[in-house]
Design a protein around this motif. Structure first.
Motif, PDB file in Angstrom:
ATOM      1  N   GLU A  61       0.836  -1.198   0.000  1.00 21.89           N
ATOM      2  CA  GLU A  61       0.000   0.000   0.000  1.00 21.89           C
ATOM      3  C   GLU A  61       0.866   1.242   0.000  1.00 21.89           C
ATOM      4  N   GLY A  62       1.076   1.807  -1.166  1.00 19.17           N
ATOM      5  CA  GLY A  62       1.918   2.996  -1.265  1.00 19.17           C
ATOM      6  C   GLY A  62       1.133   4.195  -1.716  1.00 19.17           C
ATOM      7  N   TYR A  63       1.501   4.752  -2.857  1.00 20.21           N
ATOM      8  CA  TYR A  63       0.830   5.937  -3.383  1.00 20.21           C
ATOM      9  C   TYR A  63      -0.625   5.599  -3.701  1.00 20.21           C
ATOM     10  N   LEU A  64      -1.554   6.392  -3.180  1.00 16.89           N
ATOM     11  CA  LEU A  64      -3.006   6.184  -3.351  1.00 16.89           C
ATOM     12  C   LEU A  64      -3.414   4.753  -2.982  1.00 16.89           C
ATOM     13  N   SER A  65      -2.762   4.214  -1.962  1.00 20.15           N
ATOM     14  CA  SER A  65      -3.017   2.844  -1.468  1.00 20.15           C
ATOM     15  C   SER A  65      -2.688   1.755  -2.493  1.00 20.15           C
ATOM     16  N   SER A  66      -1.965   2.106  -3.526  1.00 23.19           N
ATOM     17  CA  SER A  66      -1.598   1.118  -4.542  1.00 23.19           C
ATOM     18  C   SER A  66      -0.173   0.624  -4.311  1.00 23.19           C
ATOM     19  N   PRO A  67       0.144  -0.555  -4.840  1.00 27.45           N
ATOM     20  CA  PRO A  67       1.523  -1.058  -4.731  1.00 27.45           C
ATOM     21  C   PRO A  67       2.502  -0.076  -5.370  1.00 27.45           C
ATOM     22  N   THR A  68       3.558   0.248  -4.639  1.00 34.19           N
ATOM     23  CA  THR A  68       4.474   1.296  -5.073  1.00 34.19           C
ATOM     24  C   THR A  68       5.920   0.916  -4.777  1.00 34.19           C
ATOM     25  N   VAL A  69       6.794   1.173  -5.739  1.00 37.10           N
ATOM     26  CA  VAL A  69       8.224   1.018  -5.501  1.00 37.10           C
ATOM     27  C   VAL A  69       8.854   2.410  -5.511  1.00 37.10           C
ATOM     28  N   VAL A  70       9.675   2.674  -4.492  1.00 35.47           N
ATOM     29  CA  VAL A  70      10.452   3.912  -4.488  1.00 35.47           C
ATOM     30  C   VAL A  70      11.911   3.526  -4.691  1.00 35.47           C
ATOM     31  N   ASN A  71      12.541   4.097  -5.699  1.00 36.14           N
ATOM     32  CA  ASN A  71      13.960   3.835  -5.956  1.00 36.14           C
ATOM     33  C   ASN A  71      14.705   5.146  -6.140  1.00 36.14           C
ATOM     34  N   ASN A  72      15.952   5.126  -5.734  1.00 33.00           N
ATOM     35  CA  ASN A  72      16.810   6.299  -5.839  1.00 33.00           C
ATOM     36  C   ASN A  72      17.298   6.520  -7.288  1.00 33.00           C
ATOM     37  N   VAL A  73      17.624   7.745  -7.605  1.00 32.29           N
ATOM     38  CA  VAL A  73      18.123   8.119  -8.940  1.00 32.29           C
ATOM     39  C   VAL A  73      19.299   7.232  -9.367  1.00 32.29           C
ATOM     40  N   GLU A  74      20.279   7.109  -8.489  1.00 36.75           N
ATOM     41  CA  GLU A  74      21.494   6.357  -8.857  1.00 36.75           C
ATOM     42  C   GLU A  74      21.188   4.874  -9.050  1.00 36.75           C
ATOM     43  N   THR A  75      20.313   4.329  -8.224  1.00 37.92           N
ATOM     44  CA  THR A  75      19.904   2.932  -8.384  1.00 37.92           C
ATOM     45  C   THR A  75      19.374   2.718  -9.801  1.00 37.92           C
ATOM     46  N   LEU A  76      18.480   3.609 -10.211  1.00 32.87           N
ATOM     47  CA  LEU A  76      17.846   3.481 -11.524  1.00 32.87           C
ATOM     48  C   LEU A  76      18.854   3.682 -12.654  1.00 32.87           C
ATOM     49  N   ALA A  77      19.826   4.565 -12.434  1.00 30.75           N
ATOM     50  CA  ALA A  77      20.820   4.852 -13.477  1.00 30.75           C
ATOM     51  C   ALA A  77      21.690   3.632 -13.785  1.00 30.75           C
ATOM     52  N   ASN A  78      21.779   2.715 -12.839  1.00 29.18           N
ATOM     53  CA  ASN A  78      22.566   1.493 -13.060  1.00 29.18           C
ATOM     54  C   ASN A  78      21.878   0.501 -13.992  1.00 29.18           C
ATOM     55  N   LEU A  79      20.556   0.578 -14.067  1.00 32.44           N
ATOM     56  CA  LEU A  79      19.795  -0.490 -14.736  1.00 32.44           C
ATOM     57  C   LEU A  79      20.109  -0.650 -16.229  1.00 32.44           C
ATOM     58  N   PRO A  80      20.204   0.444 -17.012  1.00 40.14           N
ATOM     59  CA  PRO A  80      20.496   0.247 -18.436  1.00 40.14           C
ATOM     60  C   PRO A  80      21.751  -0.591 -18.651  1.00 40.14           C
ATOM     61  N   HIS A  81      22.755  -0.390 -17.820  1.00 38.52           N
ATOM     62  CA  HIS A  81      24.033  -1.094 -17.984  1.00 38.52           C
ATOM     63  C   HIS A  81      23.896  -2.567 -17.642  1.00 38.52           C
ATOM     64  N   ILE A  82      23.073  -2.852 -16.632  1.00 40.05           N
ATOM     65  CA  ILE A  82      22.852  -4.263 -16.267  1.00 40.05           C
ATOM     66  C   ILE A  82      22.119  -4.975 -17.401  1.00 40.05           C
ATOM     67  N   LEU A  83      21.158  -4.276 -18.004  1.00 40.68           N
ATOM     68  CA  LEU A  83      20.400  -4.899 -19.095  1.00 40.68           C
ATOM     69  C   LEU A  83      21.297  -5.183 -20.289  1.00 40.68           C
ATOM     70  N   VAL A  84      22.203  -4.252 -20.602  1.00 39.76           N
ATOM     71  CA  VAL A  84      23.048  -4.407 -21.786  1.00 39.76           C
ATOM     72  C   VAL A  84      24.209  -5.383 -21.531  1.00 39.76           C
ATOM     73  N   HIS A  85      24.861  -5.245 -20.385  1.00 35.63           N
ATOM     74  CA  HIS A  85      26.082  -6.038 -20.162  1.00 35.63           C
ATOM     75  C   HIS A  85      25.873  -7.279 -19.304  1.00 35.63           C
ATOM     76  N   GLY A  86      24.722  -7.395 -18.695  1.00 32.69           N
ATOM     77  CA  GLY A  86      24.409  -8.618 -17.965  1.00 32.69           C
ATOM     78  C   GLY A  86      24.710  -8.580 -16.486  1.00 32.69           C
ATOM     79  N   ALA A  87      24.099  -9.517 -15.761  1.00 35.19           N
ATOM     80  CA  ALA A  87      24.220  -9.586 -14.310  1.00 35.19           C
ATOM     81  C   ALA A  87      25.639  -9.949 -13.883  1.00 35.19           C
TER      82      ALA A  87
END
Ligand SMILES: Cc1cc2nc3c(=O)[nH]c(=O)nc-3n(C[C@H](O)[C@H](O)[C@H](O)COP(=O)(O)O)c2cc1C
Ligand code: SF4
Ligand code: FES
Lengths: 157, 433
Positions: free
Chosen positions: B200-226
């Motif tokens: 129950e997060g925003y407007l009682s709906s399921p919500t994920v909060v992530n930091n800017v830097e956390t999110l900035a890492n994701l493109p690289h993980i998708l391209v270069h792998g885990a």
């Protein structure tokens, strides 16, 4: 005097209403717009915003007073916000506040007699690597060491 | 060790690096394209779990695991909120990421949204970042006109839009439930948990909060792998590139990208070029003002990753490193931070509201030369009353609704315990005078 958004802001507000899934969530964006337009948030402005969002003025007031960027009174043309938190303090922010206060003969929290400057101390502006930092209206002025602050202030009219 | 090349800040200083044309010419949106066109949500979650990415907002919680808490069968909309509130003293990395390459972070938001099934995401940015807000709005507009945001992105059947939402000056809105309340148009009072935002997060709906830097890492993980991501840094339990913010009394303050686990003294000496006037270090705050400070001896060879800093009795937090040299007055520094917390307490819990004000008053008395010997233990008492005793092995004690209480109590306690003699000296000076 009742509050009304000017046409371009009213259009922006309408667009936002379509984007957001919920009306009350527009409180902060709308208060920012109202403050930009009016210079500060008067009782009437706050009531007007509350009406637009269909919430009780008392609840709106609770929101407004929680945030340090909303002003209930008019400010000077230039709002000088000096960061006083640790990294800025270590870089000389305290002396800078004293200097600016003396320069315009005002105390922290006050507006100069000619209405040009309001001086306030604020907490960490998220720019500690370029301390000391002053925010003047919307802009950051960084590494304000020595007489750099004077050069910035003297250019403002 | 092979030389590390910056990943998150690799385009820093390149002209036009904030535009979509630049980003697309430099392999931009390849990761998002892959997530949206070739993978399902569960696949993205598994990949990010395998990468070992931990949240960069402060707590270091594994990102993939957090996403996994979102109920699969929910009928409610799911929301992603990008936490760009950046208000922990000593932290200034997210602003850099936004300014130099906003599309990297937006791409990360697309990937995260695909993982959790979100179709409307928010960037909650601190109100003071006016220029950054405009930059992000322009970047999002660029995406909309390139079919990267909006209906059927990349020609798929996946819809996603992003709203940039400005805060209005309140440190506590960086705490995820305070942030959610604020986004809902209320004052930013943190919520009692459970329920957690994933349920129950925003407007009682399921919500994920992530930091800017956390999110900035994701493109690289998708391209270069885990596997690639997991191999970066010295400690496989806490991998990846990391942005370290170094401020205070160093010659070259700034944001430095280095592998997780880079030693703290190395960062100060070789990245930030050492202390001003080659003075000695007295203490270092390793992870934003909420992280208990470490003495000059404690920082030697300390790997800056989540488990290692925790084992040293502090935390990596937001990696906001503040260097205090031998000339810094520790009573003044402690007072400065206590004042910050008193100003920023949301006022909801009595121990936090009253305690922070009380601490500030006692410390103010010290700085005015009117401290008393019994005040030193009083400071410790008040701190414990707000945030409990420090026992990292037992985790959080929770006398307050949110971790802000501990964020005041632990650093204040560390100041007094590690530099008690300076507090005593304040009193001694007074007696002679
Ligand atoms: C008092 C307090 C302030 C916080 N401020 C921030 C902040 O400014 N930015 C941020 O990203 N996280 C902040 N956090 C952490 C958030 O609550 C949350 O854990 C984080 O945004 C989650 O993102 P992550 O999993 O990607 O790290 C704060 C936490 C507390 C307790
Ligand atoms: S601990 Fe402090 S900041 Fe957190 S909810 Fe309680 S009063 Fe508010
Ligand atoms: S301490 Fe002044 S910007 Fe952070």
């Amino acid at each position: 005097m009742s509050f009304k958004l000017k046409p371009d802001r009213a259009r922006k507000y309408k667009a936002l209403l379509k984007q957001y899934p919920d009306k009350r969530s527009l409180a902060l964006p709308l208060l920012h717009m109202a403050q930009e337009q009016e210079g500060f948030l008067s009782g009437d402005t706050i009531k007007g915003v509350a009406e637009l969002l269909d919430i009780a003025p008392g609840l709106m007031m609770e929101t407004v007073t929680f945030y340090s960027m909303f002003y209930l009174k008019p400010r000077g043309k230039y709002l000088l916000q000096v960061c006083q938190t640790l990294s800025c303090s270590l870089a000389g922010a305290d002396q800078m506040v004293d200097h600016v206060a003396a320069k315009y003969n005002l105390k922290v929290g006050e507006t100069s007699a000619d209405g040009r400057f309001t001086l306030v101390k604020v907490e960490c502006l998220g720019s500690c690597g370029t301390a000391p930092v002053v925010q003047i209206n919307d802009d950051y002025y960084e590494k304000m060491v020595g007489d750099k602050i004077d050069r910035v202030l003297d250019k403002l009219s | 060790m092979t030389a590390f090349k910056p990943i998150l800040t690799r385009h820093l200083g390149q002209p036009g690096s904030s535009t979509i044309d630049y980003y697309l010419l430099n392999e931009g949106y390849r990761g998002a394209r892959k997530a949206v066109l070739e993978m399902d949500g569960a696949g993205v979650i598994d990949l990010v779990k395998a990468s070992g990415l931990q949240g960069r907002g402060g707590a270091g919680f594994p990102t993939g695991v957090k996403w996994g808490f979102i109920p699969k069968d929910t009928r409610k909309p799911v929301y992603l909120i990008n936490n760009a509130d950046e208000s922990e003293p000593g932290t200034f990395k997210d602003r850099l990421l936004i300014n130099h390459n906003p599309h990297q972070m937006i791409e990360g938001m697309i990937i995260a949204s695909k993982a959790i099934g979100c179709h409307l995401a928010f960037i909650y940015i601190r109100g003071e970042f006016v220029k950054e807000t405009r930059l992000l709005e322009a970047a999002i507009e660029e995406c909309r006109s390139n079919n990267i945001l909006g209906k059927g992105i990349f020609g798929s059947d996946f819809d996603l839009d992003i709203i940039v939402h400005r805060g209005a000056g309140a440190y506590i809105c960086g705490e995820e439930t305070g942030l959610i309340e604020s986004l809902e148009g209320k004052r930013g009072w943190p919520r009692i948990k459970p329920p957690f935002p994933a349920i129950e997060g925003y407007l009682s709906s399921p919500t994920v909060v992530n930091n800017v830097e956390t999110l900035a890492n994701l493109p690289h993980i998708l391209v270069h792998g885990a596997k690639w991501f997991h191999s970066i840094g010295a400690n496989p339990e806490s991998p990846g590139p990391k942005l370290y913010c170094i401020s205070g009394r160093v010659k070259k303050p700034g944001v430095y990208e280095a592998p997780m686990g880079t030693h703290l003294d190395d960062l100060i000496e070789n990245y930030a070029r050492g202390v001003i006037d080659d003075r000695l270090i007295k203490a270092v705050i390793p992870g934003g003002s909420s992280a208990p400070l470490l003495t000059a001896e404690e920082i030697v060879g300390l790997p800056m990753d989540f488990p290692s800093v925790k084992a040293a009795g502090s935390m990596l937090g937001s990696a906001g490193i503040i260097v205090l040299d031998e000339t810094v007055d520790m009573v003044q520094a402690c007072y400065n931070l206590a004042r910050f917390y008193a100003h920023e307490s949301c006022g909801q819990c009595t121990p936090c509201r009253e305690g922070t004000t009380w601490l500030t008053k006692i410390l103010e008395r010290f700085t005015a030369g009117r401290g008393r010997m019994e005040d030193i233990d009083l400071i410790l008492d008040v701190a414990d009353n707000i945030g409990g005793l420090i026992d990292f092995s037992k985790g959080s004690f929770g006398k307050t609704i949110c971790p802000f209480g501990e964020a005041v109590a632990w650093p204040v306690r560390a100041f007094v315990e590690k530099f008690r003699h300076e507090f005593e000296a304040y009193i001694a000076t007074e007696a002679v005078a």
